[in-house]
Design an enzyme around this catalytic site. Sequence first.
Site, mmCIF file in Angstrom:
data_model
loop_
_atom_site.group_PDB
_atom_site.id
_atom_site.type_symbol
_atom_site.label_atom_id
_atom_site.label_comp_id
_atom_site.label_asym_id
_atom_site.label_seq_id
_atom_site.Cartn_x
_atom_site.Cartn_y
_atom_site.Cartn_z
ATOM 1 N N THR A 30 -2.190 -3.205 13.043
ATOM 2 C CA THR A 30 -1.070 -3.555 12.165
ATOM 3 C C THR A 30 0.189 -2.806 12.602
ATOM 4 O O THR A 30 1.279 -3.383 12.700
ATOM 5 C CB THR A 30 -1.408 -3.196 10.699
ATOM 6 O OG1 THR A 30 -2.620 -3.840 10.354
ATOM 7 C CG2 THR A 30 -0.302 -3.606 9.754
ATOM 8 N N ASP A 72 -5.619 2.409 10.521
ATOM 9 C CA ASP A 72 -7.065 2.292 10.711
ATOM 10 C C ASP A 72 -7.303 1.984 12.195
ATOM 11 O O ASP A 72 -7.332 2.884 13.020
ATOM 12 C CB ASP A 72 -7.544 1.193 9.762
ATOM 13 C CG ASP A 72 -9.039 1.062 9.688
ATOM 14 O OD1 ASP A 72 -9.731 2.067 9.854
ATOM 15 O OD2 ASP A 72 -9.530 -0.056 9.447
ATOM 16 N N PHE A 110 -14.450 3.667 3.531
ATOM 17 C CA PHE A 110 -13.451 2.897 2.786
ATOM 18 C C PHE A 110 -12.932 3.732 1.612
ATOM 19 O O PHE A 110 -13.696 4.311 0.854
ATOM 20 C CB PHE A 110 -14.072 1.598 2.264
ATOM 21 C CG PHE A 110 -13.067 0.729 1.574
ATOM 22 C CD1 PHE A 110 -12.160 -0.029 2.297
ATOM 23 C CD2 PHE A 110 -13.009 0.680 0.175
ATOM 24 C CE1 PHE A 110 -11.214 -0.820 1.655
ATOM 25 C CE2 PHE A 110 -12.072 -0.111 -0.467
ATOM 26 C CZ PHE A 110 -11.175 -0.863 0.280
ATOM 27 N N GLU A 164 3.807 4.165 6.189
ATOM 28 C CA GLU A 164 2.586 3.378 5.984
ATOM 29 C C GLU A 164 1.591 4.140 5.122
ATOM 30 O O GLU A 164 1.613 5.364 5.072
ATOM 31 C CB GLU A 164 1.922 3.082 7.349
ATOM 32 C CG GLU A 164 2.021 1.649 7.801
ATOM 33 C CD GLU A 164 1.217 0.641 6.989
ATOM 34 O OE1 GLU A 164 0.900 0.882 5.819
ATOM 35 O OE2 GLU A 164 0.915 -0.424 7.559
ATOM 36 N N ASP A 222 -5.786 -0.299 -2.271
ATOM 37 C CA ASP A 222 -6.506 -1.154 -3.217
ATOM 38 C C ASP A 222 -7.899 -1.531 -2.761
ATOM 39 O O ASP A 222 -8.253 -1.400 -1.590
ATOM 40 C CB ASP A 222 -5.724 -2.445 -3.434
ATOM 41 C CG ASP A 222 -5.824 -3.380 -2.229
ATOM 42 O OD1 ASP A 222 -5.592 -2.909 -1.094
ATOM 43 O OD2 ASP A 222 -6.163 -4.556 -2.401
ATOM 44 N N GLY A 263 0.772 -1.238 0.000
ATOM 45 C CA GLY A 263 0.000 0.000 0.000
ATOM 46 C C GLY A 263 0.799 1.281 0.000
ATOM 47 O O GLY A 263 0.358 2.289 -0.548
ATOM 48 N N LYS A 306 -7.297 7.172 10.244
ATOM 49 C CA LYS A 306 -8.731 7.261 10.569
ATOM 50 C C LYS A 306 -8.833 7.359 12.087
ATOM 51 O O LYS A 306 -8.934 6.332 12.771
ATOM 52 C CB LYS A 306 -9.469 6.015 10.079
ATOM 53 C CG LYS A 306 -9.575 5.895 8.567
ATOM 54 C CD LYS A 306 -10.351 4.639 8.189
ATOM 55 C CE LYS A 306 -10.490 4.498 6.695
ATOM 56 N NZ LYS A 306 -11.010 3.161 6.306
ATOM 57 N N GLY A 358 -5.039 0.526 13.945
ATOM 58 C CA GLY A 358 -3.705 0.666 14.522
ATOM 59 C C GLY A 358 -3.085 -0.663 14.922
ATOM 60 O O GLY A 358 -1.928 -0.711 15.347
HETATM 61 P P1 5GP Z 1 -5.265 -1.538 10.851
HETATM 62 O O1 5GP Z 1 -4.462 -2.694 11.334
HETATM 63 O O2 5GP Z 1 -4.722 -0.192 11.234
HETATM 64 O O3 5GP Z 1 -6.714 -1.676 11.237
HETATM 65 O O4 5GP Z 1 -5.326 -1.640 9.281
HETATM 66 C C1 5GP Z 1 -4.320 -1.222 8.468
HETATM 67 C C2 5GP Z 1 -4.480 -1.828 7.085
HETATM 68 O O5 5GP Z 1 -5.863 -1.991 6.705
HETATM 69 C C3 5GP Z 1 -3.895 -0.893 6.062
HETATM 70 O O6 5GP Z 1 -2.508 -1.116 5.897
HETATM 71 C C4 5GP Z 1 -4.715 -1.214 4.832
HETATM 72 O O7 5GP Z 1 -4.149 -2.301 4.152
HETATM 73 C C5 5GP Z 1 -6.059 -1.638 5.374
HETATM 74 N N1 5GP Z 1 -7.063 -0.557 5.316
HETATM 75 C C6 5GP Z 1 -7.640 0.081 6.373
HETATM 76 N N2 5GP Z 1 -8.537 0.989 5.956
HETATM 77 C C7 5GP Z 1 -8.542 0.940 4.600
HETATM 78 C C8 5GP Z 1 -9.274 1.664 3.568
HETATM 79 O O8 5GP Z 1 -10.113 2.547 3.804
HETATM 80 N N3 5GP Z 1 -8.974 1.326 2.278
HETATM 81 C C9 5GP Z 1 -8.063 0.368 1.948
HETATM 82 N N4 5GP Z 1 -7.869 0.138 0.654
HETATM 83 N N5 5GP Z 1 -7.363 -0.325 2.893
HETATM 84 C C10 5GP Z 1 -7.601 -0.043 4.199
#
Ligand code: 5GP
Length: 178
Positions: free
Chosen positions: A110, A106, A155, A102, A162, A48, A134, A108
């Site tokens: 990850t 989202d 989203f 990054e 993607d 990403g 977010k 957090g």
């Molecule tokens: P987290 O672990 O912070 O919830 O998620 C991070 C990962 O979720 C990002 O690296 C991405 O791959 C995916 N992600 C979260 N929100 C979105 C979004 O709105 N669009 C896309 N395409 N990927 C997202």
Amino acid sequence: MDRIRVKDKEFEVSIPEEKIAKEVERVANEINTELAGKDPLFISVLNGAFMFTSDLMKHITIPCQISFVKLASYQGVASTGKVKEVIGLNEDIAGRTIVIVEDIVDTGLTMQRLLETLGTRNPKEIYIASLLVKPEKLKVDLDINFIAFNIPNDFILGYGLDYDGYARNLRQIYTVVE
Ligand code: 5GP
């Protein structure tokens, strides 16, 4: 191309190309100022962050190195659910100033996982640069040092992000139309 269709969903532009360029340059300038003299190692999280990393790094003017990692998801034991393993980090990061690059934070989770993994290798310090955050979805306490945009919960795709592997190549950021 203000409105597009990707697979089964409609999207409209939420952040145009010029606005992305302006904020990415601002973030680069903040990094140049704050990390001057620290010889940082940038660690970009594929897939990403590829476009953000490329544009960001063109504006970094301090001496630095860049490396790339991937996060491979695999099913962990029942209690932990999906676990992400960091692959591709071959550099010795002990004593280094790290900047994780990054695409989006989202929940957090990850990022937390990445910080834990890198933390075991004794870096001096770890900074986080994220194109998008977010804030309403954040579940963990994270100090995100450099942010291009805070966005709502919807989203989004484009500019590296993607939908089922599609639309990473788009120059603008699009939000799903409900
Ligand atoms: P987290 O672990 O912070 O919830 O998620 C991070 C990962 O979720 C990002 O690296 C991405 O791959 C995916 N992600 C979260 N929100 C979105 C979004 O709105 N669009 C896309 N395409 N990927 C997202």
